[in-house]
Design a protein around this motif. Structure first.
Motif, PDB file in Angstrom:
ATOM      1  N   MET A  97      25.345  39.085  32.575  1.00 10.64           N
ATOM      2  CA  MET A  97      24.691  40.007  31.652  1.00 10.64           C
ATOM      3  C   MET A  97      23.718  39.270  30.742  1.00 10.64           C
ATOM      4  O   MET A  97      22.622  39.758  30.458  1.00 10.64           O
ATOM      5  CB  MET A  97      25.738  40.758  30.828  1.00 10.64           C
ATOM      6  N   SER A  98      24.111  38.092  30.287  1.00 16.97           N
ATOM      7  CA  SER A  98      23.283  37.339  29.352  1.00 16.97           C
ATOM      8  C   SER A  98      22.080  36.705  30.031  1.00 16.97           C
ATOM      9  O   SER A  98      20.972  36.726  29.491  1.00 16.97           O
ATOM     10  CB  SER A  98      24.135  36.252  28.683  1.00 16.97           C
ATOM     11  N   GLU A  99      22.278  36.149  31.216  1.00 15.80           N
ATOM     12  CA  GLU A  99      21.223  35.373  31.866  1.00 15.80           C
ATOM     13  C   GLU A  99      20.361  36.190  32.823  1.00 15.80           C
ATOM     14  O   GLU A  99      19.225  35.809  33.096  1.00 15.80           O
ATOM     15  CB  GLU A  99      21.840  34.191  32.612  1.00 15.80           C
ATOM     16  N   HIS A 100      20.892  37.297  33.339  1.00 17.99           N
ATOM     17  CA  HIS A 100      20.155  38.075  34.332  1.00 17.99           C
ATOM     18  C   HIS A 100      19.839  39.489  33.873  1.00 17.99           C
ATOM     19  O   HIS A 100      19.281  40.271  34.640  1.00 17.99           O
ATOM     20  CB  HIS A 100      20.939  38.111  35.649  1.00 17.99           C
ATOM     21  N   GLY A 101      20.205  39.808  32.667  1.00 15.73           N
ATOM     22  CA  GLY A 101      19.818  41.100  32.119  1.00 15.73           C
ATOM     23  C   GLY A 101      20.590  42.284  32.659  1.00 15.73           C
ATOM     24  O   GLY A 101      20.165  43.431  32.490  1.00 15.73           O
ATOM     25  N   ILE A 102      21.731  42.051  33.325  1.00 11.72           N
ATOM     26  CA  ILE A 102      22.552  43.164  33.792  1.00 11.72           C
ATOM     27  C   ILE A 102      23.144  43.862  32.573  1.00 11.72           C
ATOM     28  O   ILE A 102      23.720  43.221  31.711  1.00 11.72           O
ATOM     29  CB  ILE A 102      23.669  42.667  34.737  1.00 11.72           C
ATOM     30  N   HIS A 145      29.001  47.219  37.044  1.00 10.90           N
ATOM     31  CA  HIS A 145      28.245  46.428  38.015  1.00 10.90           C
ATOM     32  C   HIS A 145      28.432  44.945  37.766  1.00 10.90           C
ATOM     33  O   HIS A 145      28.596  44.156  38.712  1.00 10.90           O
ATOM     34  CB  HIS A 145      26.762  46.794  37.942  1.00 10.90           C
ATOM     35  N   ALA A 146      28.420  44.541  36.498  1.00  7.50           N
ATOM     36  CA  ALA A 146      28.553  43.120  36.167  1.00  7.50           C
ATOM     37  C   ALA A 146      29.907  42.570  36.605  1.00  7.50           C
ATOM     38  O   ALA A 146      29.999  41.466  37.162  1.00  7.50           O
ATOM     39  CB  ALA A 146      28.353  42.905  34.668  1.00  7.50           C
ATOM     40  N   LYS A 147      30.990  43.325  36.376  1.00 10.71           N
ATOM     41  CA  LYS A 147      32.307  42.785  36.734  1.00 10.71           C
ATOM     42  C   LYS A 147      32.540  42.778  38.241  1.00 10.71           C
ATOM     43  O   LYS A 147      33.182  41.861  38.761  1.00 10.71           O
ATOM     44  CB  LYS A 147      33.419  43.507  35.997  1.00 10.71           C
ATOM     45  N   LEU A 148      31.976  43.766  38.952  1.00  2.97           N
ATOM     46  CA  LEU A 148      32.101  43.750  40.408  1.00  2.97           C
ATOM     47  C   LEU A 148      31.320  42.577  41.008  1.00  2.97           C
ATOM     48  O   LEU A 148      31.809  41.900  41.929  1.00  2.97           O
ATOM     49  CB  LEU A 148      31.602  45.068  40.995  1.00  2.97           C
ATOM     50  N   LYS A 149      30.137  42.334  40.475  1.00  4.65           N
ATOM     51  CA  LYS A 149      29.329  41.215  40.963  1.00  4.65           C
ATOM     52  C   LYS A 149      29.992  39.889  40.624  1.00  4.65           C
ATOM     53  O   LYS A 149      29.998  38.951  41.436  1.00  4.65           O
ATOM     54  CB  LYS A 149      27.932  41.280  40.355  1.00  4.65           C
ATOM     55  N   ALA A 150      30.584  39.799  39.432  1.00  2.29           N
ATOM     56  CA  ALA A 150      31.276  38.577  39.033  1.00  2.29           C
ATOM     57  C   ALA A 150      32.475  38.316  39.937  1.00  2.29           C
ATOM     58  O   ALA A 150      32.707  37.183  40.371  1.00  2.29           O
ATOM     59  CB  ALA A 150      31.717  38.678  37.578  1.00  2.29           C
ATOM     60  N   ALA A 151      33.246  39.357  40.220  1.00  3.05           N
ATOM     61  CA  ALA A 151      34.415  39.198  41.093  1.00  3.05           C
ATOM     62  C   ALA A 151      33.993  38.759  42.489  1.00  3.05           C
ATOM     63  O   ALA A 151      34.643  37.904  43.110  1.00  3.05           O
ATOM     64  CB  ALA A 151      35.196  40.511  41.160  1.00  3.05           C
ATOM     65  N   GLU A 152      32.886  39.332  42.971  1.00  2.00           N
ATOM     66  CA  GLU A 152      32.389  38.944  44.296  1.00  2.00           C
ATOM     67  C   GLU A 152      31.964  37.486  44.314  1.00  2.00           C
ATOM     68  O   GLU A 152      32.291  36.742  45.254  1.00  2.00           O
ATOM     69  CB  GLU A 152      31.201  39.844  44.676  1.00  2.00           C
ATOM     70  N   ARG A 153      31.258  37.052  43.292  1.00  2.00           N
ATOM     71  CA  ARG A 153      30.793  35.664  43.226  1.00  2.00           C
ATOM     72  C   ARG A 153      31.965  34.689  43.139  1.00  2.00           C
ATOM     73  O   ARG A 153      31.891  33.578  43.667  1.00  2.00           O
ATOM     74  CB  ARG A 153      29.872  35.468  42.022  1.00  2.00           C
ATOM     75  N   LEU A 154      33.044  35.105  42.506  1.00  2.25           N
ATOM     76  CA  LEU A 154      34.215  34.240  42.345  1.00  2.25           C
ATOM     77  C   LEU A 154      35.197  34.361  43.511  1.00  2.25           C
ATOM     78  O   LEU A 154      36.184  33.626  43.565  1.00  2.25           O
ATOM     79  CB  LEU A 154      34.934  34.574  41.037  1.00  2.25           C
ATOM     80  N   GLY A 155      34.938  35.305  44.401  1.00  3.14           N
ATOM     81  CA  GLY A 155      35.829  35.489  45.540  1.00  3.14           C
ATOM     82  C   GLY A 155      37.160  36.097  45.176  1.00  3.14           C
ATOM     83  O   GLY A 155      38.169  35.876  45.858  1.00  3.14           O
ATOM     84  N   ILE A 156      37.202  36.895  44.102  1.00  3.09           N
ATOM     85  CA  ILE A 156      38.437  37.535  43.660  1.00  3.09           C
ATOM     86  C   ILE A 156      38.401  38.998  44.093  1.00  3.09           C
ATOM     87  O   ILE A 156      37.508  39.747  43.702  1.00  3.09           O
ATOM     88  CB  ILE A 156      38.594  37.426  42.135  1.00  3.09           C
ATOM     89  N   ILE A 157      39.359  39.404  44.906  1.00  6.08           N
ATOM     90  CA  ILE A 157      39.335  40.754  45.465  1.00  6.08           C
ATOM     91  C   ILE A 157      40.472  41.625  44.920  1.00  6.08           C
ATOM     92  O   ILE A 157      40.662  42.746  45.364  1.00  6.08           O
ATOM     93  CB  ILE A 157      39.426  40.705  47.006  1.00  6.08           C
ATOM     94  N   ASP A 158      41.199  41.118  43.960  1.00  6.89           N
ATOM     95  CA  ASP A 158      42.324  41.849  43.366  1.00  6.89           C
ATOM     96  C   ASP A 158      41.806  42.806  42.295  1.00  6.89           C
ATOM     97  O   ASP A 158      41.317  42.385  41.248  1.00  6.89           O
ATOM     98  CB  ASP A 158      43.318  40.855  42.765  1.00  6.89           C
TER      99      ASP A 158
END
Length: 226
Positions: free
Chosen positions: A30-35, A40-53
């Protein structure tokens, strides 16, 4: 402690760590990419971290808290300046739109706005075309979209949203009927009625900031003169 209890506590601890990691990564995005959309931010973060729970997904208020911390650590100088510029722009914009009872909402009011943030205003008119006509008459080009807001926990409604830029700062107007002055839509962070401020309240915030800065400067000068 039984083996089952041990596994349950271990799973809860792992889930809590995952929630924190996702919140921190969502705050960074959110801070660096303007999301600006928390979901949307938390789903993208979870995807980037490989966390599917799904149980590890943080609440919006956890992300907002992580965002404040990220800004404090990494944008301690630039973020307050960007926030100040947007609050000053909000005061000017609310004077310009004074015929529509504008109220400031969102990140600029809450203090998490940065260089990516728009000045978000609620404006009020029984005629949805009145605000677009007003902008057109003043030569302001704008974009139009439909925004869905939760008015209660069970009810949603669609409203016209108008976006434009003024002096390099984005503005985002949501056009609401007058009765929405009494009942604010629910905030996406805590699901409580949105906090809103009129022009006088925003100007008072700026004045308080000026006084605080003056006090800090005077104390620093006194300390250096000892």
């Amino acid at each position: 402690m039984s083996r089952g209890e041990h596994h349950r506590i271990h799973a809860q601890d792992r889930s809590q760590r995952s929630r924190l990691r996702i919140a921190q990564e969502a705050a960074r995005l959110m801070s660096e990419h303007g999301i600006r959309d928390f979901h949307h931010a938390k789903l993208k973060a979870a995807e980037r971290l490989g966390i599917i729970d799904d149980q590890a997904l943080p609440r919006n208020n956890e992300i907002e808290e992580a965002l404040r911390e990220h800004q404090r650590i990494f944008k301690g100088d630039s973020q307050p300046q960007a926030l100040r510029a947007r609050r000053e722009a909000a005061v000017e914009g609310m004077f310009f739109l004074r015929g529509f009872d504008p109220r400031l909402v969102g990140a600029v009011l809450e203090g998490t706005a940065d260089e990516h943030s728009a000045v978000c205003l609620h404006v009020f008119s029984e005629d949805p075309e009145a605000v677009p006509l007003f902008l057109t008459e003043h030569g302001i080009p704008f974009g139009t979209q439909v925004r869905r807001l939760r008015m209660t926990r069970d009810d949603q409604a669609e409203f016209t949203a108008l976006t434009f830029n003024a002096d390099g700062i984005a503005f985002d107007l949501t056009v609401l009927p007058h009765d929405a002055l009494r009942q604010a839509p629910l905030d996406r962070v805590d699901e409580k009625p949105m906090r809103r401020a009129n022009r006088s309240a925003v100007q008072a915030m700026l004045t308080e900031e000026d006084i605080a800065q003056w006090d800090d400067g005077a104390q620093a000068g006194t300390a250096s003169g000892r």
